[in-house]
Design an enzyme around this catalytic site. Structure first.
Site, PDB file in Angstrom:
ATOM      1  N   SER A 136     -14.051   7.099   8.197  1.00 35.48           N
ATOM      2  CA  SER A 136     -13.379   8.023   6.933  1.00 35.48           C
ATOM      3  C   SER A 136     -13.980   7.118   6.039  1.00 35.48           C
ATOM      4  O   SER A 136     -14.345   6.171   6.014  1.00 35.48           O
ATOM      5  CB  SER A 136     -12.040   8.109   7.216  1.00 35.48           C
ATOM      6  OG  SER A 136     -11.318   8.765   7.987  1.00 35.48           O
ATOM      7  N   SER A 137     -13.956   8.004   4.622  1.00 36.12           N
ATOM      8  CA  SER A 137     -14.633   7.389   3.622  1.00 36.12           C
ATOM      9  C   SER A 137     -16.269   6.697   3.938  1.00 36.12           C
ATOM     10  O   SER A 137     -16.758   7.002   3.793  1.00 36.12           O
ATOM     11  CB  SER A 137     -13.877   6.620   2.531  1.00 36.12           C
ATOM     12  OG  SER A 137     -14.102   6.178   1.925  1.00 36.12           O
ATOM     13  N   SER A 138     -15.684   5.334   4.213  1.00 34.15           N
ATOM     14  CA  SER A 138     -16.842   4.238   3.702  1.00 34.15           C
ATOM     15  C   SER A 138     -17.825   5.051   5.712  1.00 34.15           C
ATOM     16  O   SER A 138     -18.544   4.409   5.811  1.00 34.15           O
ATOM     17  CB  SER A 138     -16.511   2.785   3.371  1.00 34.15           C
ATOM     18  OG  SER A 138     -17.024   2.068   4.226  1.00 34.15           O
TER      19      SER A 138
END
Length: 294
Positions: free
Chosen positions: A137-139
Site C-alpha cells: 500500500s502507498s510506498s
C-alpha cells in the site's frame, strides 16, 4: 495445563492447537537496506508453499501492516502460504523507490534486502519459487512495482494499492511524501508509454524474459497520490506487456469500483474506486485470485 482442560482436549471437545504468530527473523542473509524481516508461517503449511511479500506504507511498519490487512493471515491459515512482512527503517518508514541501487537488479538497498528475505523463506520452508508474489500500500505499492521491474525473475505477480509508476521518483532526494519532489504524487509527471517502458527496461538492461502479472488499485478521492497515477501506471505496464485495454466492468469487486481489463486479462488489470481516498483498502480475495492462490 489444568486437568479439566486436558480431559476436554482428550475427549475431542477442545483441540490442542498452537496458533501461528508473526515472528521476527534476525538473520536472513545480506541486508543492504538495513530492513527488518517478520514472517507469518501457518501451522498447516502447504507442500512447497507460495510466498507473499506484504509491504507497508510510509509511517507504517511490518507489525502494523500485519494488523491492518487483517484478512491476509487467516487466508494464509486456510491456504497454507507464507507471508513475509518487511519493515523499513527509513526516517519516515518509507521504502527506497528513488535510488539507483534499489531501482536496479542486484543494485542493493531495500529491494535486494527483500529479495534476500524471499530466498530465506524459500530455502527454510521449501517454498515454490514459481509462486512468489508481492503486494503493498502507498510506498509499499511503489516498492512492489520496483520488485516487479528489477526482479522479474523472482516474482510471479504483484498487486499495488495506491502507488506511483516505477521510476517516477528516480533521483528524488527522498522517497517519502515529506521529502520527495511532490510532482509525481500530484500527478504532474506525464510520460509517453515509450518513456515509461524505458524506465522499466533500465531496471535490468538486457533482460528479455517475462515480467510479473500486475494488478493496480487507486481511489478517485486520493489526496496524497493523485489518481492521475492510476492511468500512468497502467500506461507503463500495458506498454511493457504490449497490450491494450479491452474491457471495463462496473461494480467489480464493489459497487463503487470499475475494473479495467487489458489484453486477455491474464497480465494486467486495474481497479478504480470512486470516492475512495488514500489508500484503497486491500481486497484480499481479489488479489489472491490474481495470484492464483484461490
Amino acid at each position: 495445563m489444568k486437568l479439566s482442560t486436558l480431559l476436554l482436549a482428550l475427549s475431542g471437545l477442545t483441540p490442542l492447537t498452537t496458533a501461528a504468530i508473526l515472528r521476527r527473523v534476525l538473520s536472513f542473509g545480506s541486508n543492504p537496506g538495513n530492513n527488518e524481516m517478520y514472517i507469518y508461517v501457518p501451522d498447516n503449511l502447504a507442500p512447497n508453499p507460495a510466498v507473499i511479500v506484504a509491504l507497508h506504507g510510509c509511517l507504517g511498519s511490518a507489525t502494523s501492516y500485519y494488523r491492518d490487512v487483517e484478512d491476509l493471515p487467516p487466508a494464509a491459515d486456510e491456504h497454507g502460504f507464507i507471508i513475509i512482512y518487511p519493515g523499513s527503517r527509513d526516517d519516515f518508514r518509507c521504502w527506497d523507490v528513488n535510488t539507483e541501487a534499489s531501482l536496479t537488479h542486484d543494485g542493493g538497498s531495500d529491494s535486494l534486502s527483500i529479495v534476500n528475505m524471499v530466498g530465506y523463506a524459500l530455502n527454510r520452508y521449501n517454498g515454490d519459487p514459481s509462486k512468489v508474489f508481492a503486494t503493498g500500500s502507498s510506498s509499499g505499492a511503489m516498492m512492489s512495482q520496483v520488485l516487479a521491474a528489477a526482479y522479474p525473475d523472482v516474482f510471479a505477480a504483484i498487486a499495488a494499492y495506491s502507488g506511483l509508476p516505477y521510476g517516477c521518483l528516480r533521483g528524488s532526494p527522498g522517497a517519502s511524501p515529506f521529502t520527495a519532489d511532490p510532482a509525481c504524487a500530484n500527478g504532474e509527471v506525464i510520460k509517453s508509454q515509450e518513456q515509461w517502458v524505458a524506465e522499466v527496461q533500465e531496471a535490468w538492461p538486457g533482460y528479455n524474459g517475462s515480467y510479473p502479472r500486475v494488478q493496480v488499485w487507486h481511489g478517485t478521492s486520493d489526496s496524497v497520490i493523485s489518481d492521475v497515477n492510476f492511468g500512468e501506471v497502467l500506461k507503463q505496464w500495458s506498454g511493457v506487456f504490449g497490450i491494450a485495454e479491452t474491457d471495463e466492468e462496473s461494480g467489480v469487486p464493489l459497487p463503487a469500483y470499475t475494473k479495467h481489463v487489458y489484453g486477455d486479462g491474464s497480465q494486467l488489470e486495474g481497479y478504480l474506486a470512486t470516492g475512495v481516498g488514500h489508500v484503497v483498502p486491500t481486497e484480499v480475495e481479489t488479489t489472491l485470485r490474481w495470484f492464483g492462490i484461490v
